[in-house]
Design a protein around this motif. Structure first.
Motif, short mmCIF file in Angstrom:
data_model
loop_
_atom_site.label_atom_id
_atom_site.label_comp_id
_atom_site.label_asym_id
_atom_site.label_seq_id
_atom_site.Cartn_x
_atom_site.Cartn_y
_atom_site.Cartn_z
N GLY A 259 44.88 -25.05 37.53
CA GLY A 259 44.55 -26.11 38.46
C GLY A 259 43.13 -25.98 38.96
O GLY A 259 42.27 -25.40 38.31
N ARG A 260 42.91 -26.49 40.15
CA ARG A 260 41.56 -26.54 40.72
C ARG A 260 40.99 -25.14 40.95
O ARG A 260 39.85 -24.86 40.62
N GLY A 261 41.79 -24.24 41.52
CA GLY A 261 41.32 -22.89 41.82
C GLY A 261 41.66 -21.92 40.71
O GLY A 261 42.31 -22.27 39.72
N ASP A 262 41.20 -20.69 40.90
CA ASP A 262 41.46 -19.63 39.92
C ASP A 262 42.46 -18.59 40.44
O ASP A 262 43.22 -18.02 39.66
N LEU A 263 42.42 -18.32 41.75
CA LEU A 263 43.32 -17.35 42.37
C LEU A 263 43.88 -17.96 43.64
O LEU A 263 43.20 -18.74 44.33
N LEU A 264 45.10 -17.57 43.98
CA LEU A 264 45.71 -17.96 45.25
C LEU A 264 46.16 -16.70 45.94
O LEU A 264 46.89 -15.89 45.36
N LEU A 265 45.69 -16.51 47.17
CA LEU A 265 46.02 -15.33 47.95
C LEU A 265 46.93 -15.74 49.11
O LEU A 265 46.71 -16.79 49.72
N VAL A 266 47.91 -14.90 49.41
CA VAL A 266 48.69 -15.04 50.63
C VAL A 266 48.18 -13.94 51.56
O VAL A 266 48.25 -12.76 51.24
N VAL A 267 47.65 -14.37 52.71
CA VAL A 267 46.98 -13.46 53.64
C VAL A 267 47.66 -13.54 55.00
O VAL A 267 47.98 -14.64 55.46
N VAL A 268 47.88 -12.39 55.62
CA VAL A 268 48.42 -12.35 56.98
C VAL A 268 47.43 -11.61 57.87
O VAL A 268 47.03 -10.49 57.54
N THR A 269 47.03 -12.26 58.97
CA THR A 269 46.14 -11.63 59.94
C THR A 269 46.67 -11.87 61.35
O THR A 269 47.56 -12.70 61.55
#
Length: 158
Positions: free
Chosen positions: A106-116
């Motif tokens: 798709g549009r991006g290359d990587l998808l990150l799930v981030v918790v802060t």
């Protein structure tokens, strides 16, 4: 990469039970699977050795640790810099706030799930991410408003 091993109905039952609660005793697992404790232990060891079971962890509710924000971060990379990918992968692996990372189409290359803990903490993380990884062209962030489902359960079939 480990090779696939044959998985029978008893293995599937064992895997399913462990995904529900990995704290079950060997005896409880054996009884639920209709196996002896020693046969269950051998099956478990085979599943662990072959990396079918790649780990057993405690699942933590981030909200119980105080205010936590979950963000989905889509990265677009510079396509002409593939030699920089290992450094980015190392950065992702070493960053505790990154819970999951997926290479996507798709549009991006990587998808990150981030918790802060806060948006301010994420801002600092994003700044370090861009400084440390020159192959990131841009990123788009979505804030999760509500958790509808969280898990890592893999369907094992019948």
């Amino acid at each position: 990469m480990p090779e696939n091993i044959p998985i029978d109905a008893a293995d599937r039952k064992l895997i399913s039970l462990l995904q529900d609660d990995a704290r079950r005793t060997i005896e409880a697992l054996a009884q639920a699977c209709g196996l002896s404790a020693s046969a269950t232990q051998r099956r478990l060891q085979r599943l662990r050795d072959s990396k079918v079971i790649s780990g057993e962890i405690a699942v933590i509710d981030p909200k119980r640790l105080g205010t936590r924000i979950t963000l989905l971060v889509e990265l677009e990379l510079e396509r002409d810099r593939p030699e920089l990918m290992p450094a980015l992968q190392d950065w992702i692996a070493a960053t505790d706030s990154v819970q999951q990372a997926w290479q996507i189409t798709g549009r991006g290359d990587l998808l990150l799930v981030v918790v802060t803990r806060s948006i301010e903490e994420f801002d600092g993380l994003a700044e370090r991410m861009m400084e440390d990884n020159r192959n990131i062209r841009k990123f788009t962030t979505s804030v999760a408003l509500k958790t509808l489902k969280r898990g890592l359960r893999v369907p094992v079939g019948d």
